[in-house]
Design an enzyme around this catalytic site. Structure first.
Site, PDB file in Angstrom:
ATOM      1  N   CYS A 179     168.022  -3.828  86.159  1.00 28.90           N
ATOM      2  CA  CYS A 179     168.877  -4.383  87.212  1.00 28.90           C
ATOM      3  C   CYS A 179     170.126  -3.605  86.889  1.00 28.90           C
ATOM      4  O   CYS A 179     170.724  -2.917  87.868  1.00 28.90           O
ATOM      5  CB  CYS A 179     169.174  -5.819  87.105  1.00 28.90           C
ATOM      6  SG  CYS A 179     169.622  -6.437  85.507  1.00 28.90           S
ATOM      7  N   HIS A 233     171.276 -10.890  85.406  1.00 29.56           N
ATOM      8  CA  HIS A 233     170.920 -10.058  86.559  1.00 29.56           C
ATOM      9  C   HIS A 233     172.055  -9.529  87.248  1.00 29.56           C
ATOM     10  O   HIS A 233     173.093 -10.260  87.405  1.00 29.56           O
ATOM     11  CB  HIS A 233     169.679 -10.844  87.282  1.00 29.56           C
ATOM     12  CG  HIS A 233     169.016  -9.897  88.387  1.00 29.56           C
ATOM     13  ND1 HIS A 233     168.197  -8.808  87.798  1.00 29.56           N
ATOM     14  CD2 HIS A 233     169.005  -9.948  89.588  1.00 29.56           C
ATOM     15  CE1 HIS A 233     167.959  -8.093  88.742  1.00 29.56           C
ATOM     16  NE2 HIS A 233     168.253  -8.831  89.883  1.00 29.56           N
ATOM     17  N   HIS A 244     168.309  -4.610  94.768  1.00 29.72           N
ATOM     18  CA  HIS A 244     168.096  -4.802  93.153  1.00 29.72           C
ATOM     19  C   HIS A 244     167.060  -4.431  92.953  1.00 29.72           C
ATOM     20  O   HIS A 244     165.855  -4.481  93.605  1.00 29.72           O
ATOM     21  CB  HIS A 244     168.753  -6.298  93.051  1.00 29.72           C
ATOM     22  CG  HIS A 244     167.819  -7.441  93.408  1.00 29.72           C
ATOM     23  ND1 HIS A 244     167.381  -8.468  92.843  1.00 29.72           N
ATOM     24  CD2 HIS A 244     167.080  -7.624  94.609  1.00 29.72           C
ATOM     25  CE1 HIS A 244     166.422  -9.122  93.324  1.00 29.72           C
ATOM     26  NE2 HIS A 244     166.325  -8.559  94.432  1.00 29.72           N
TER      27      HIS A 244
END
Length: 395
Positions: free
Chosen positions: A312, A358, A370
């Site tokens: 991420c 994240h 993402h």
């Protein structure tokens, strides 16, 4: 709102190790490359094989691995009791807190008077420490670098503050090992649902009665991590002085100018002409559109290749690198980049949306792009699919 924070840290070793002769415990701390290392991994299959092997059979001893030593007398540490005791000690400090309850912020003044000089701001749900009570409905407090007076009607103290502190305080587990496994259940025998790099900060969702484990939120869902490899703390927002507010705004403006200058240079070098896009919103849209090209490509822990595999933070880093902006390869560190826009309601395309463990890039319409998980790769999701910690703007 200020990003200044105070932390009450639970100190002490919370070790839950059962010593058995001639046996060693499975490592909870891996030796895979940290997502903060900025490595580009082009072989997703190989990295998966390493992760599975390390998580299940612990092929080698690492510096952070717990190894059982032979001993005649074995002492089993009650980690759950130790954790509960440390949390109770920490919460004793809450009794002296002062917590703002207002629409935006309450001024901290030099004297207990509305005519006195303003020294700083205590934002809504921000926290200070009670010093004394003054006449006329004022409290003297200290918060961060600010010591002064606030109107008592805009803050809560005592039992109300103790109760509210548990709501406004963010319980954090900071990873202290290179790669930490997140388990489905609070045991080393349980399957690994995800991995987290060193120094990442995870939101703790449960910690009572887990015997040396805490439940945390990560992209793959909620799972458990061993308290052997995290530092637990409660994080509060605290007051910001006038000087700190001015310095923060200047730093944010300088960072924005530097990012735009880097993007202009990158665009000129690539096209040989002046860039078409200019200004924050236009450039942010360009970032979002560029990121969307890679939907469907693979997720690889520790990676930063937009085509061969990325995690991420590596995805966000690589996308912004295309615009000449250097970002760290860590979701926790990216939460400190740029400036906070005050929530998803103020988000613009290109903003970095930050979650526990994240990050993603806002593309507008309440959505993000993402690098999600190994199962889904790079994809588009609703921005509110998980609790948002911060929305940061670079341009």
């Amino acid at each position: 709102m200020s990003n200044r924070k105070m932390k009450f840290t639970a100190f002490g070793m919370l070790a839950a190790a059962v010593m058995i002769s001639n046996m060693s415990l499975t490592a909870e701390a891996g030796i895979l490359p940290s997502a903060g290392a900025g490595n580009t991994l082009n072989k997703p299959v190989e990295i998966t094989q390493v992760a599975v092997a390390d998580a299940t059979v612990a092929p080698q001893t690492t510096a952070t691995e717990v190894v059982a030593e032979q001993a005649d007398d074995v002492t089993v540490v009650d980690a759950a009791a130790a954790l509960a005791q440390e949390r109770a000690e920490e919460e004793k400090q809450f009794a002296n807190l002062v917590i703002a309850q207002c629409n935006d912020y309450v001024n901290v003044r030099q004297e207990p008077s509305e005519e006195a000089e303003i020294l700083g701001k205590l934002y809504d749900e921000s926290v200070g420490e009670f010093v004394s009570e003054a006449e006329g409905g004022w409290y003297e407090i200290t918060s961060g670098s600010v010591t002064g007076y606030v109107k008592a009607e805009y803050v809560v103290t005592g039992e109300d503050a103790i109760a509210l502190a548990k709501e406004v305080g963010k319980r954090i587990a900071t990873v202290t090992t290179t790669t930490l496994f997140v388990r489905e259940e609070p045991t080393t025998e349980s399957s690994t649902i995800g991995m987290v790099p060193i120094e990442d900060e995870l939101t703790v969702t449960e910690e009572e009665g887990l015997d040396g484990w805490v439940k945390v939120s990560v992209e793959e869902g909620e799972g458990y991590v061993s308290t052997e490899f995290v530092t637990l703390s409660t994080e509060f927002v605290k007051a910001e002085s006038k000087a700190e507010e001015e310095a923060r705004k200047k730093k944010e403006e300088d960072a924005r100018s530097a990012a735009n200058a880097a993007a202009d240079k990158k665009s000129s070098e690539s096209s040989g002409s002046a860039p078409v896009a200019s200004g924050g919103s236009g450039r942010g849209s360009a970032v979002a559109n560029f990121a969307l090209q890679f939907v469907g490509n693979p997720y690889v822990y520790g990676g930063s290749s937009l085509t061969n595999g990325t995690d991420c933070s590596g995805f966000v880093m690589a996308v912004y690198a295309n615009f000449g902006v250097g970002l760290p390869h860590s979701s926790g560190a990216q939460r400190g980049c740029g400036y906070d826009v005050g929530g998803i309601g103020n988000a613009q395309p290109g903003d970095i949306v930050c979650y526990s463990g994240h990050v993603g890039i806002y593309i507008g319409g309440g959505q993000i792009v993402h690098a999600s998980t190994a199962a889904t790769g790079i994809k588009v999701s609703n921005a509110n699919y998980r609790s948002i910690l911060s929305v940061r703007r670079i341009f």
